[in-house]
Design a protein around this motif. Structure first.
Motif, PDB file in Angstrom:
ATOM      1  N   ARG A 139     -73.578  15.939  49.842  1.00 56.19           N
ATOM      2  CA  ARG A 139     -73.818  14.789  50.722  1.00 56.19           C
ATOM      3  C   ARG A 139     -73.414  13.497  50.031  1.00 56.19           C
ATOM      4  N   THR A 140     -73.786  13.353  48.755  1.00 64.43           N
ATOM      5  CA  THR A 140     -73.429  12.159  47.993  1.00 64.43           C
ATOM      6  C   THR A 140     -71.913  12.056  47.836  1.00 64.43           C
ATOM      7  N   LEU A 141     -71.277  13.159  47.493  1.00 64.76           N
ATOM      8  CA  LEU A 141     -69.822  13.166  47.352  1.00 64.76           C
ATOM      9  C   LEU A 141     -69.132  12.877  48.682  1.00 64.76           C
ATOM     10  N   LEU A 142     -69.687  13.386  49.767  1.00 71.19           N
ATOM     11  CA  LEU A 142     -69.107  13.159  51.086  1.00 71.19           C
ATOM     12  C   LEU A 142     -69.131  11.672  51.441  1.00 71.19           C
ATOM     13  N   ILE A 143     -70.237  11.011  51.167  1.00 72.03           N
ATOM     14  CA  ILE A 143     -70.331   9.575  51.452  1.00 72.03           C
ATOM     15  C   ILE A 143     -69.329   8.805  50.589  1.00 72.03           C
ATOM     16  N   ARG A 144     -69.208   9.183  49.323  1.00 72.17           N
ATOM     17  CA  ARG A 144     -68.227   8.528  48.456  1.00 72.17           C
ATOM     18  C   ARG A 144     -66.811   8.784  48.955  1.00 72.17           C
ATOM     19  N   TYR A 145     -66.535   9.993  49.411  1.00 70.47           N
ATOM     20  CA  TYR A 145     -65.215  10.338  49.930  1.00 70.47           C
ATOM     21  C   TYR A 145     -64.910   9.554  51.205  1.00 70.47           C
ATOM     22  N   LEU A 146     -65.900   9.407  52.083  1.00 73.09           N
ATOM     23  CA  LEU A 146     -65.693   8.636  53.307  1.00 73.09           C
ATOM     24  C   LEU A 146     -65.379   7.179  52.970  1.00 73.09           C
ATOM     25  N   LYS A 147     -66.069   6.622  51.982  1.00 72.09           N
ATOM     26  CA  LYS A 147     -65.786   5.249  51.560  1.00 72.09           C
ATOM     27  C   LYS A 147     -64.370   5.134  51.005  1.00 72.09           C
ATOM     28  N   TRP A 148     -63.980   6.090  50.167  1.00 72.43           N
ATOM     29  CA  TRP A 148     -62.633   6.078  49.613  1.00 72.43           C
ATOM     30  C   TRP A 148     -61.597   6.207  50.729  1.00 72.43           C
ATOM     31  N   MET A 162     -61.855   5.393  53.889  1.00 76.27           N
ATOM     32  CA  MET A 162     -61.768   4.153  54.666  1.00 76.27           C
ATOM     33  C   MET A 162     -60.967   3.105  53.903  1.00 76.27           C
ATOM     34  N   HIS A 163     -61.186   3.009  52.607  1.00 71.53           N
ATOM     35  CA  HIS A 163     -60.429   2.055  51.791  1.00 71.53           C
ATOM     36  C   HIS A 163     -58.948   2.408  51.803  1.00 71.53           C
ATOM     37  N   PHE A 164     -58.639   3.690  51.742  1.00 75.47           N
ATOM     38  CA  PHE A 164     -57.261   4.170  51.740  1.00 75.47           C
ATOM     39  C   PHE A 164     -56.583   3.880  53.079  1.00 75.47           C
ATOM     40  N   MET A 165     -57.311   4.047  54.184  1.00 75.09           N
ATOM     41  CA  MET A 165     -56.756   3.849  55.524  1.00 75.09           C
ATOM     42  C   MET A 165     -56.721   2.379  55.929  1.00 75.09           C
ATOM     43  N   LYS A 166     -57.213   1.496  55.082  1.00 70.84           N
ATOM     44  CA  LYS A 166     -57.374   0.095  55.409  1.00 70.84           C
ATOM     45  C   LYS A 166     -56.042  -0.668  55.484  1.00 70.84           C
ATOM     46  N   LYS A 167     -54.966  -0.080  55.041  1.00 68.98           N
ATOM     47  CA  LYS A 167     -53.683  -0.760  54.957  1.00 68.98           C
ATOM     48  C   LYS A 167     -53.335  -1.490  56.261  1.00 68.98           C
ATOM     49  N   GLY A 168     -52.728  -2.626  56.140  1.00 69.69           N
ATOM     50  CA  GLY A 168     -52.236  -3.343  57.309  1.00 69.69           C
ATOM     51  C   GLY A 168     -53.274  -4.188  58.013  1.00 69.69           C
ATOM     52  N   THR A 169     -54.492  -4.240  57.493  1.00 73.53           N
ATOM     53  CA  THR A 169     -55.505  -5.079  58.114  1.00 73.53           C
ATOM     54  C   THR A 169     -56.071  -6.031  57.080  1.00 73.53           C
ATOM     55  N   MET A 170     -56.911  -6.904  57.559  1.00 72.67           N
ATOM     56  CA  MET A 170     -57.521  -7.868  56.650  1.00 72.67           C
ATOM     57  C   MET A 170     -58.641  -7.212  55.888  1.00 72.67           C
TER      58      MET A 170
END
Length: 185
Positions: free
Chosen positions: A166-175, A177-185
């Motif tokens: 569960r802890t790793l999953l939350i960290r992975y989801l954060k990573w 989202m950061h990875f998919m953040k390209k092209g936005t503010m």
């Protein structure tokens, strides 16, 4: 699409988020429009450089859901974070859901094995009652009690592993989202 239409659509798409978050996001984008306008860009050029309001809202909702899952890591918040993150794109769907399904299947299989080991003394007792006393062997019962202990140990390990996952999953989801953040503010 002009600035007013973009901002109205963005505010409409952000309706699932708390009012203070919506106000913060709207303020950020209004300031962005102002700053880019000062640099000489037109509203149309600014809008064309940004993602769609729907994509921005999905990303903000996923970020909010992951923060909630970090604060209160219960099954409801974690599932909401997974669903919100999966909704961001097809790539996210593949990178989140497929590994999650594999891990859940492995955890369920391990749980069933450990439950079978825990129930082994009862299964042996029932089979001896049905087969009759002539099949009674004390060594079988000793082995079944050893399986009971191993099964309980495996079950504790599975619970500890699920907390770690569960802890790793939350960290992975954060990573992710950061990875998919390209092209936005």
């Amino acid at each position: 699409m002009d600035k007013i239409t973009f901002l109205n659509e963005l505010e409409y798409q952000l309706n699932k988020l708390p009012k203070d978050v919506v106000d913060d996001v709207m303020n950020t984008y209004e300031n962005y429009f102002y700053e880019e306008g000062q640099k000489g860009f037109t509203d149309k050029e600014i809008v064309d450089a940004l993602d769609t309001p729907k994509q921005i809202a999905k990303r903000k909702y996923a970020k909010s859901a992951v923060k909630d899952a970090e604060k209160k890591p219960n099954i409801t918040h974690v599932l909401r974070a997974i669903i919100a993150t999966i909704g961001m794109s097809l790539v996210t769907f593949c990178f989140v859901l497929i590994p999650l399904i594999i891990v859940v299947i492995m955890m369920m299989a391990a749980t069933f094995v450990s439950l079978g080991m825990i129930l082994s003394p009862f299964i042996l007792l029932i089979s001896n009652i049905l087969a009759g006393i002539q099949n009674f062997s004390i060594s079988n019962y000793l082995f079944s009690f050893a399986y009971l202990g191993l099964g309980m140990m495996f079950l504790v390990m599975i619970v500890k592993a699920s907390i770690g996952i569960r802890t790793l999953l939350i960290r992975y989801l954060k990573w992710n989202m950061h990875f998919m953040k390209k092209g936005t503010m």
